[in-house]
Write a protein that holds these residues in place. Sequence first.
Motif, mmCIF file in Angstrom:
data_model
loop_
_atom_site.group_PDB
_atom_site.id
_atom_site.type_symbol
_atom_site.label_atom_id
_atom_site.label_comp_id
_atom_site.label_asym_id
_atom_site.label_seq_id
_atom_site.Cartn_x
_atom_site.Cartn_y
_atom_site.Cartn_z
ATOM 1 N N PRO A 98 0.776 -1.248 0.000
ATOM 2 C CA PRO A 98 0.000 0.000 0.000
ATOM 3 C C PRO A 98 0.805 1.294 0.000
ATOM 4 O O PRO A 98 0.495 2.211 -0.743
ATOM 5 C CB PRO A 98 -0.844 -0.095 1.274
ATOM 6 C CG PRO A 98 -0.851 -1.529 1.637
ATOM 7 C CD PRO A 98 0.426 -2.106 1.109
ATOM 8 N N HIS A 99 1.842 1.390 0.786
ATOM 9 C CA HIS A 99 2.530 2.677 0.903
ATOM 10 C C HIS A 99 3.487 2.968 -0.250
ATOM 11 O O HIS A 99 3.903 4.097 -0.431
ATOM 12 C CB HIS A 99 3.265 2.760 2.246
ATOM 13 C CG HIS A 99 4.335 1.717 2.414
ATOM 14 N ND1 HIS A 99 4.040 0.404 2.716
ATOM 15 C CD2 HIS A 99 5.671 1.785 2.305
ATOM 16 C CE1 HIS A 99 5.169 -0.286 2.797
ATOM 17 N NE2 HIS A 99 6.176 0.528 2.554
ATOM 18 N N THR A 100 3.833 1.967 -1.044
ATOM 19 C CA THR A 100 4.761 2.200 -2.152
ATOM 20 C C THR A 100 4.149 1.973 -3.527
ATOM 21 O O THR A 100 4.738 2.302 -4.531
ATOM 22 C CB THR A 100 5.993 1.292 -2.030
ATOM 23 O OG1 THR A 100 5.556 -0.064 -2.078
ATOM 24 C CG2 THR A 100 6.752 1.558 -0.750
ATOM 25 N N HIS A 101 2.976 1.357 -3.579
ATOM 26 C CA HIS A 101 2.280 1.062 -4.832
ATOM 27 C C HIS A 101 3.052 0.101 -5.736
ATOM 28 O O HIS A 101 2.974 0.176 -6.956
ATOM 29 C CB HIS A 101 1.940 2.344 -5.604
ATOM 30 C CG HIS A 101 1.085 3.275 -4.821
ATOM 31 N ND1 HIS A 101 -0.261 3.053 -4.608
ATOM 32 C CD2 HIS A 101 1.375 4.423 -4.159
ATOM 33 C CE1 HIS A 101 -0.758 4.019 -3.875
ATOM 34 N NE2 HIS A 101 0.219 4.871 -3.582
ATOM 35 N N THR A 134 1.682 2.635 -10.572
ATOM 36 C CA THR A 134 1.545 3.952 -11.199
ATOM 37 C C THR A 134 2.240 4.018 -12.560
ATOM 38 O O THR A 134 1.924 4.885 -13.373
ATOM 39 C CB THR A 134 2.126 5.051 -10.283
ATOM 40 O OG1 THR A 134 3.476 4.703 -9.966
ATOM 41 C CG2 THR A 134 1.306 5.178 -9.006
ATOM 42 N N GLY A 135 3.169 3.103 -12.834
ATOM 43 C CA GLY A 135 3.891 3.117 -14.103
ATOM 44 C C GLY A 135 3.342 2.153 -15.139
ATOM 45 O O GLY A 135 3.850 2.074 -16.252
#
Length: 111
Positions: A37-40, A66-67
């Motif tokens: 969760p905190h780093t995706h 995100t990428g």
Amino acid sequence: MRPQPGDLLRVDGRASVQFDGGRALTFRVVSVGPEVPHTHWIWLTGYVLNRRGVATAKREIFVQTTGLHRHDGIRTPGRARAARPYAARNDQGDGRAARHGEGVHARADAR
């Protein structure tokens, strides 16, 4: 982006530095692990596809959600047609060619 099984992705340097430059790949997702969760970051299992859409290797990759982005510029191979190598040209599958002696004849000395 949260990938789902069956998604076709283009994985490049935006998802992880290991896929930067000429090491980008097209990836068909088979399963999705839990997201950190905190780093995706997320674990994906799937197949690397070549330009023709044929799977060349099964891999597990660790990438940033995100990428990731969908990749729609590749055609996936269709189902291969079943070949009927011993059927006569005019055989329609109803046995007519065999009844009329038009099928392929076996040689007596063939093994």
